[in-house]
Motif scaffolding. Structure first.
Motif, short mmCIF file in Angstrom:
data_model
loop_
_atom_site.label_atom_id
_atom_site.label_comp_id
_atom_site.label_asym_id
_atom_site.label_seq_id
_atom_site.Cartn_x
_atom_site.Cartn_y
_atom_site.Cartn_z
N ARG A 8 18.68 18.30 -6.54
CA ARG A 8 19.10 19.03 -5.33
C ARG A 8 20.22 18.29 -4.60
N VAL A 9 20.26 16.96 -4.72
CA VAL A 9 21.24 16.19 -3.95
C VAL A 9 22.43 15.74 -4.79
N GLY A 10 22.54 16.23 -6.02
CA GLY A 10 23.73 15.98 -6.81
C GLY A 10 23.66 14.82 -7.79
N ILE A 11 22.46 14.28 -8.01
CA ILE A 11 22.32 13.22 -9.01
C ILE A 11 22.27 13.86 -10.39
N ALA A 12 23.19 13.45 -11.26
CA ALA A 12 23.32 14.09 -12.57
C ALA A 12 22.86 13.20 -13.71
N ALA A 13 22.67 11.91 -13.44
CA ALA A 13 22.22 10.98 -14.48
C ALA A 13 21.60 9.77 -13.78
N SER A 14 20.67 9.11 -14.48
CA SER A 14 19.96 7.99 -13.88
C SER A 14 19.70 6.90 -14.91
N LEU A 15 19.71 5.67 -14.43
CA LEU A 15 19.24 4.53 -15.20
C LEU A 15 17.92 4.06 -14.61
N HIS A 16 16.93 3.87 -15.45
CA HIS A 16 15.66 3.37 -14.96
C HIS A 16 15.72 1.86 -14.79
N MET A 17 15.21 1.39 -13.67
CA MET A 17 15.13 -0.04 -13.40
C MET A 17 13.68 -0.49 -13.54
N GLU A 18 13.47 -1.54 -14.30
CA GLU A 18 12.12 -2.05 -14.53
C GLU A 18 11.36 -2.23 -13.21
N VAL A 19 10.02 -2.13 -13.30
CA VAL A 19 9.19 -2.12 -12.09
C VAL A 19 8.22 -3.31 -12.10
N ASP A 20 8.59 -4.38 -12.78
CA ASP A 20 7.78 -5.60 -12.81
C ASP A 20 6.34 -5.31 -13.24
N VAL A 21 6.23 -4.64 -14.39
CA VAL A 21 4.91 -4.38 -14.95
C VAL A 21 4.30 -5.68 -15.44
N GLU A 22 3.03 -5.63 -15.78
CA GLU A 22 2.37 -6.78 -16.39
C GLU A 22 3.20 -7.25 -17.59
N PRO B 198 0.80 -1.24 0.00
CA PRO B 198 0.00 0.00 0.00
C PRO B 198 0.82 1.28 0.00
N ALA B 199 1.97 1.28 0.66
CA ALA B 199 2.79 2.50 0.74
C ALA B 199 3.34 2.93 -0.61
N LEU B 200 3.41 2.00 -1.56
CA LEU B 200 3.94 2.31 -2.89
C LEU B 200 2.86 2.30 -3.97
N ASP B 201 1.64 2.03 -3.59
CA ASP B 201 0.56 1.85 -4.56
C ASP B 201 -0.03 3.18 -5.00
N ARG B 202 0.81 3.97 -5.64
CA ARG B 202 0.40 5.26 -6.19
C ARG B 202 1.44 5.69 -7.22
N ASP B 203 1.20 6.80 -7.87
CA ASP B 203 2.16 7.30 -8.85
C ASP B 203 3.42 7.83 -8.18
N PHE B 204 4.56 7.48 -8.75
CA PHE B 204 5.84 8.10 -8.41
C PHE B 204 6.44 8.52 -9.75
N LEU B 205 6.24 9.77 -10.09
CA LEU B 205 6.53 10.25 -11.44
C LEU B 205 7.92 10.87 -11.54
N TYR B 206 8.41 10.95 -12.77
CA TYR B 206 9.74 11.48 -13.02
C TYR B 206 9.90 12.89 -12.46
N SER B 207 8.88 13.73 -12.60
CA SER B 207 9.00 15.13 -12.16
C SER B 207 9.31 15.22 -10.67
N ALA B 208 8.67 14.38 -9.86
CA ALA B 208 8.93 14.40 -8.42
C ALA B 208 10.34 13.92 -8.11
N TYR B 209 10.76 12.85 -8.78
CA TYR B 209 12.12 12.34 -8.57
C TYR B 209 13.16 13.38 -8.97
N ALA B 210 13.02 13.94 -10.16
CA ALA B 210 14.03 14.85 -10.68
C ALA B 210 14.21 16.07 -9.80
N ALA B 211 13.11 16.60 -9.27
CA ALA B 211 13.21 17.80 -8.42
C ALA B 211 14.11 17.54 -7.22
N GLU B 212 13.97 16.38 -6.59
CA GLU B 212 14.79 16.05 -5.42
C GLU B 212 16.18 15.60 -5.85
#
Length: 278
Positions: free
Chosen positions: A41-55, A24-38
């Motif tokens: 700020r903390v010095g992350i300059a590049a990211s690799l997306h990890m699959e999220v076990d979709v259907e 339940p704690a993760l059962d909602r949207d976690f969108l790129y815009s929210a991630y990128a904003a934070e």
């Protein structure tokens, strides 16, 4: 700078995630815009997306959605570790399609949510061998008692670069170090395995401290050495134990006494080399 090698994005309007109903704690949207904003700020300059076990039928659609986000101005996204099903007959054709997609940097099949013997099936093993000689890595997401099965895969395909997620998913909340500690020492003997220092705060007690997670991170680094470790946020799973900023701050505190060269290898240098990131 930091390269985040383990970012999950959840967009329930675009994709289906069957497993989220049980968390339940993760059962909602976690969108790129929210991630990128934070992240910025903390010095992350590049990211690799990890699959999220979709259907299963949406695996390639997930990769396409992340690639679309990567084309937005100023995007941190540099590639995807895509989902796969090595146990399926269609894996060879799927692999061929991904070889034509430069955005895909590797694959993952989460093994702690399936039968323990799945990775021992002949077709699964045959398909893992198909990664030999390719640019693709294969992430191993296993529980401590399953680490020997991860070792077997690494031995089966010595030319494949494997990445062990989340310090081997230790039971920090239960303060259990055995057999996790021994298994980590043993799997680290495989030169084709890299360890990912990622998201361990999600496996810690609610009131965790730096002292409670330090033994697990330090043993992983000691076992694998500075040339075979990478860093990942495991956002948003890390929010189960704090937030992205908390995990970044904890990481910096854990490696405070290390040399600049060592810190650089963990936070960005090794990831650049392994996934050929600019």
């Amino acid at each position: 700078m930091i390269i985040d090698t383990h970012l999950h994005l959840i967009d329930k309007s675009a994709l289906s995630y069957p497993w989220l109903g049980g968390v339940p704690a993760l059962d909602r949207d976690f969108l790129y815009s929210a991630y990128a904003a934070e992240a910025k700020r903390v010095g992350i300059a590049a990211s690799l997306h990890m699959e999220v076990d979709v259907e299963a039928g949406q695996i390639e659609r997930e990769t396409s959605e992340i690639a679309r986000l990567s084309r937005e101005p100023g995007s941190l996204l540099r590639g995807a570790i895509a989902a796969c099903r090595p146990e399926d007959d269609g894996f060879a054709a799927y692999l061929e399609r991904q070889e034509a997609n430069a955005f895909v940097r590797g694959f993952r099949r989460v093994l702690h949510v399936v039968a323990d013997d799945l990775s021992e099936q002949p077709l699964f093993r045959e398909n893992i061998r198909r990664l030999s000689g390719t640019r693709f890595t294969f992430d191993l997401c296993v529980l401590p008692h399953q680490i020997p099965k991860a070792m077997a895969l690494a031995d089966l395909a010595p030319d494949v670069r494997f990445v062990l997620d989340h310090c081997g998913v230790p039971d920090i909340k239960g303060r259990a170090e055995h057999p996790w500690r021994e298994h980590m020492t043993e799997i680290a003997q495989r030169p084709n395995v890299t360890a990912k220092i990622s998201g361990v705060i999600a496996y810690a007690e609610e009131d965790w401290t730096l002292a409670s997670i330090r033994p697990y991170v330090e043993h992983t680094i000691a076992a694998f050495g500075w040339d075979r470790i990478v860093w990942g946020s495991d956002w948003p799973v890390c929010t189960l134990g704090g937030n992205l900023s908390t995990w970044v701050a904890a990481t910096h505190a854990l490696i405070e006494g290390c040399s600049l060269d060592e810190r650089t290898k963990l936070l960005s240098g090794n990831a650049r080399r392994i996934w050929n990131l600019a």
